[in-house]
Design a protein around this motif. Structure first.
Motif, PDB file in Angstrom:
ATOM      1  N   LYS A  47       0.814  -1.220   0.000  1.00 31.92           N
ATOM      2  CA  LYS A  47       0.000   0.000   0.000  1.00 31.92           C
ATOM      3  C   LYS A  47       0.844   1.266   0.000  1.00 31.92           C
ATOM      4  CE  LYS A  47      -0.766   0.082   5.036  1.00 31.92           C
ATOM      5  NZ  LYS A  47      -1.799   0.024   6.096  1.00 31.92           N
ATOM      6  N   PHE A  48       2.100   1.144   0.424  1.00 28.68           N
ATOM      7  CA  PHE A  48       3.005   2.289   0.398  1.00 28.68           C
ATOM      8  C   PHE A  48       3.898   2.286  -0.836  1.00 28.68           C
ATOM      9  CE2 PHE A  48       2.889   1.880   5.268  1.00 28.68           C
ATOM     10  CZ  PHE A  48       1.759   2.685   5.345  1.00 28.68           C
ATOM     11  N   ASP A  49       3.856   1.187  -1.594  1.00 31.36           N
ATOM     12  CA  ASP A  49       4.730   1.029  -2.761  1.00 31.36           C
ATOM     13  C   ASP A  49       6.187   1.272  -2.373  1.00 31.36           C
ATOM     14  OD1 ASP A  49       5.494   0.483  -5.343  1.00 31.36           O
ATOM     15  OD2 ASP A  49       5.058   2.500  -6.108  1.00 31.36           O
ATOM     16  N   GLY A  50       6.610   0.540  -1.319  1.00 31.26           N
ATOM     17  CA  GLY A  50       7.982   0.716  -0.875  1.00 31.26           C
ATOM     18  C   GLY A  50       8.346  -0.214   0.261  1.00 31.26           C
ATOM     19  N   TYR A  51       9.532  -0.013   0.786  1.00 35.41           N
ATOM     20  CA  TYR A  51      10.078  -0.854   1.849  1.00 35.41           C
ATOM     21  C   TYR A  51      10.154  -0.037   3.134  1.00 35.41           C
ATOM     22  CZ  TYR A  51      11.430  -3.656  -2.172  1.00 35.41           C
ATOM     23  OH  TYR A  51      11.409  -4.386  -3.336  1.00 35.41           O
ATOM     24  N   VAL A  52       9.661  -0.622   4.226  1.00 34.63           N
ATOM     25  CA  VAL A  52       9.528   0.109   5.478  1.00 34.63           C
ATOM     26  C   VAL A  52      10.247  -0.621   6.609  1.00 34.63           C
ATOM     27  CG1 VAL A  52       7.911   1.078   7.167  1.00 34.63           C
ATOM     28  CG2 VAL A  52       7.289   0.989   4.743  1.00 34.63           C
ATOM     29  N   SER A  53      10.896   0.142   7.450  1.00 34.67           N
ATOM     30  CA  SER A  53      11.481  -0.375   8.679  1.00 34.67           C
ATOM     31  C   SER A  53      11.394   0.737   9.720  1.00 34.67           C
ATOM     32  CB  SER A  53      12.925  -0.826   8.472  1.00 34.67           C
ATOM     33  OG  SER A  53      13.414  -1.476   9.628  1.00 34.67           O
ATOM     34  N   LYS A  54      11.876   0.476  10.913  1.00 34.77           N
ATOM     35  CA  LYS A  54      11.902   1.527  11.931  1.00 34.77           C
ATOM     36  C   LYS A  54      13.056   1.279  12.884  1.00 34.77           C
ATOM     37  CE  LYS A  54       8.451  -0.850  14.778  1.00 34.77           C
ATOM     38  NZ  LYS A  54       7.092  -0.792  15.349  1.00 34.77           N
ATOM     39  N   ILE A  55      13.588   2.355  13.393  1.00 38.70           N
ATOM     40  CA  ILE A  55      14.661   2.279  14.368  1.00 38.70           C
ATOM     41  C   ILE A  55      14.286   3.150  15.563  1.00 38.70           C
ATOM     42  CG2 ILE A  55      16.490   1.827  12.678  1.00 38.70           C
ATOM     43  CD1 ILE A  55      17.249   4.808  12.839  1.00 38.70           C
ATOM     44  N   TYR A  56      14.943   2.896  16.686  1.00 36.48           N
ATOM     45  CA  TYR A  56      14.747   3.730  17.865  1.00 36.48           C
ATOM     46  C   TYR A  56      16.083   4.353  18.242  1.00 36.48           C
ATOM     47  CZ  TYR A  56      10.094   1.753  18.550  1.00 36.48           C
ATOM     48  OH  TYR A  56       8.779   1.388  18.387  1.00 36.48           O
ATOM     49  N   ILE A  57      16.085   5.661  18.350  1.00 34.94           N
ATOM     50  CA  ILE A  57      17.258   6.380  18.843  1.00 34.94           C
ATOM     51  C   ILE A  57      16.829   7.031  20.146  1.00 34.94           C
ATOM     52  CG2 ILE A  57      18.908   8.234  18.400  1.00 34.94           C
ATOM     53  CD1 ILE A  57      18.697   7.626  15.443  1.00 34.94           C
ATOM     54  N   LEU A  58      17.380   6.505  21.256  1.00 29.71           N
ATOM     55  CA  LEU A  58      16.859   6.803  22.580  1.00 29.71           C
ATOM     56  C   LEU A  58      15.382   6.430  22.593  1.00 29.71           C
ATOM     57  CD1 LEU A  58      18.671  10.112  23.615  1.00 29.71           C
ATOM     58  CD2 LEU A  58      19.201   7.767  24.288  1.00 29.71           C
ATOM     59  N   LYS A  59      14.504   7.349  22.913  1.00 30.12           N
ATOM     60  CA  LYS A  59      13.075   7.033  22.990  1.00 30.12           C
ATOM     61  C   LYS A  59      12.333   7.370  21.700  1.00 30.12           C
ATOM     62  CE  LYS A  59      11.990  11.539  25.028  1.00 30.12           C
ATOM     63  NZ  LYS A  59      11.394  12.255  26.174  1.00 30.12           N
ATOM     64  N   TYR A  60      13.048   7.833  20.688  1.00 28.09           N
ATOM     65  CA  TYR A  60      12.386   8.318  19.482  1.00 28.09           C
ATOM     66  C   TYR A  60      12.301   7.226  18.416  1.00 28.09           C
ATOM     67  CZ  TYR A  60      13.504  12.710  21.791  1.00 28.09           C
ATOM     68  OH  TYR A  60      13.615  13.718  22.708  1.00 28.09           O
ATOM     69  N   LYS A  61      11.076   6.979  17.938  1.00 27.77           N
ATOM     70  CA  LYS A  61      10.877   6.020  16.852  1.00 27.77           C
ATOM     71  C   LYS A  61      10.994   6.746  15.518  1.00 27.77           C
ATOM     72  CE  LYS A  61       6.779   4.529  15.550  1.00 27.77           C
ATOM     73  NZ  LYS A  61       5.492   3.801  15.488  1.00 27.77           N
ATOM     74  N   ILE A  62      11.834   6.227  14.654  1.00 24.47           N
ATOM     75  CA  ILE A  62      12.055   6.819  13.336  1.00 24.47           C
ATOM     76  C   ILE A  62      11.687   5.794  12.274  1.00 24.47           C
ATOM     77  CG2 ILE A  62      13.682   8.030  11.846  1.00 24.47           C
ATOM     78  CD1 ILE A  62      13.406   9.307  14.607  1.00 24.47           C
ATOM     79  N   ILE A  63      10.784   6.159  11.384  1.00 29.14           N
ATOM     80  CA  ILE A  63      10.419   5.284  10.264  1.00 29.14           C
ATOM     81  C   ILE A  63      11.449   5.434   9.158  1.00 29.14           C
ATOM     82  CG2 ILE A  63       8.701   4.866   8.454  1.00 29.14           C
ATOM     83  CD1 ILE A  63       6.591   5.820  10.487  1.00 29.14           C
ATOM     84  N   LEU A  64      11.899   4.310   8.621  1.00 27.48           N
ATOM     85  CA  LEU A  64      12.800   4.302   7.468  1.00 27.48           C
ATOM     86  C   LEU A  64      11.984   3.877   6.257  1.00 27.48           C
ATOM     87  CD1 LEU A  64      15.921   2.449   8.966  1.00 27.48           C
ATOM     88  CD2 LEU A  64      15.351   4.883   9.098  1.00 27.48           C
ATOM     89  N   PHE A  65      12.144   4.590   5.153  1.00 26.61           N
ATOM     90  CA  PHE A  65      11.338   4.285   3.968  1.00 26.61           C
ATOM     91  C   PHE A  65      12.166   4.389   2.694  1.00 26.61           C
ATOM     92  CE2 PHE A  65       8.157   5.682   0.677  1.00 26.61           C
ATOM     93  CZ  PHE A  65       7.519   4.447   0.562  1.00 26.61           C
ATOM     94  N   VAL A  66      12.055   3.336   1.876  1.00 22.41           N
ATOM     95  CA  VAL A  66      12.684   3.320   0.551  1.00 22.41           C
ATOM     96  C   VAL A  66      11.584   3.085  -0.480  1.00 22.41           C
ATOM     97  CG1 VAL A  66      14.308   2.166  -0.987  1.00 22.41           C
ATOM     98  CG2 VAL A  66      14.868   2.430   1.432  1.00 22.41           C
ATOM     99  N   PRO A  67      11.250   4.083  -1.298  1.00 17.93           N
ATOM    100  CA  PRO A  67      10.208   3.896  -2.317  1.00 17.93           C
ATOM    101  C   PRO A  67      10.604   2.806  -3.312  1.00 17.93           C
ATOM    102  CG  PRO A  67      10.730   6.223  -2.030  1.00 17.93           C
ATOM    103  CD  PRO A  67      11.791   5.448  -1.299  1.00 17.93           C
TER     104      PRO A  67
END
Length: 200
Positions: A47-67
Motif C-alpha cells: 500500500k506504500f509502494d515501498g520498503y519500510v522499517s523503523k529504528i529507535y534512537i533513545l526514545k524516538y521512533k524513526i520510520i525508514l522508507f525506501v520507495p
C-alpha cells in the motif's frame, strides 16, 4: 532550530534491484547501511509502494522508507506513507546523491530548490513545498556534462566508495545528534567539521 525527524527516506532507482550500488542509489543504499547498524530489516509494503522499517534512537521512533520506484517518481509513495502516519513534511529527512559535491562530502540542508535533482523535483511537486530536510551525499560530476545520466547510473570507483563510506559513518553520528538533541545547527557543525578528513 528545533528539529523533529520522524521519517528518513532514501532515494534511488529501486525497481527490481537493478541499480543497487550505483551513484543514483546512494540514498537508498544509505538506509540499508543504517538498518544494518541498528539490526533491523525492511519489509515490502504494497500500500506504500515501498520498503519500510523503523529504528529507535533513545526514545524516538524513526520510520525508514525506501520507495519501490524510479527516483524521478518517488514523491507519490513518500506522500502516501507520510499521510498514513500523519507525518508533517518538515519532519522528514530525504537522503539523496549530490552532483555538486565531490565524493566524501556530505551536508545537511533545509529548504531551497531541487538543484535539478529529478527525485527532489517530484517530491516538491507532490507535497507542494520545498521545506524539508535533506542529507546530500556527494558523488561528483562527470567531465562530460552530456553523460550525466550514464554517470549517475554507474558505480562509483573504489576510491570514491572508500570516501563515501567514510563520510557515511560520520553522517550517522551526526544523524544521532540531530535526533537526540533536535538541534539542527549542532548536527551541521559536527558533520561539516568531519568533511574532507578522509583526504588528509
Amino acid at each position: 532550530m528545533n528539529t523533529y525527524i520522524k521519517m528518513i527516506v532514501g532515494l534511488g532507482n529501486n525497481i527490481d534491484n537493478k541499480f543497487i550500488g550505483t551513484r543514483h542509489n546512494i540514498g537508498s543504499d544509505y538506509l540499508i547501511k543504517l538498518s544494518k547498524k541498528f539490526n533491523v530489516r525492511f519489509k515490502k509494503i504494497k500500500k506504500f509502494d515501498g520498503y519500510v522499517s523503523k529504528i529507535y534512537i533513545l526514545k524516538y521512533k524513526i520510520i525508514l522508507f525506501v520507495p519501490n520506484s524510479f527516483i524521478n517518481i518517488s514523491g507519490q509513495p513518500i506522500f502516501i506513507i507520510a499521510n498514513f502516519y500523519k507525518i508533517h513534511f518538515k519532519n522528514i529527512l530525504i537522503i539523496h546523491d549530490e552532483l555538486d559535491f565531490p565524493p566524501g562530502i556530505i551536508k545537511f540542508k533545509y529548504g531551497g530548490s531541487s538543484g535539478g535533482h529529478n527525485g527532489l523535483n517530484n517530491i516538491i511537486e507532490n507535497f507542494n513545498s520545498n521545506f524539508f530536510y535533506r542529507l546530500r551525499i556527494g558523488i561528483g560530476r562527470p567531465h562530460n556534462k552530456l553523460k550525466i545520466n550514464d554517470f549517475v547510473l554507474s558505480n562509483p570507483t573504489k576510491i570514491e566508495k572508500k570516501k563515501i563510506n567514510f563520510a557515511i559513518k560520520n553522517s550517522i553520528n551526526a544523524l544521532k545528534i540531530l535526533i537526540n538533541t533536535k538541534n539542527y545547527n549542532k548536527a551541521i557543525n559536527y558533520l561539516h567539521s568531519k568533511n574532507n578528513r578522509f583526504n588528509k
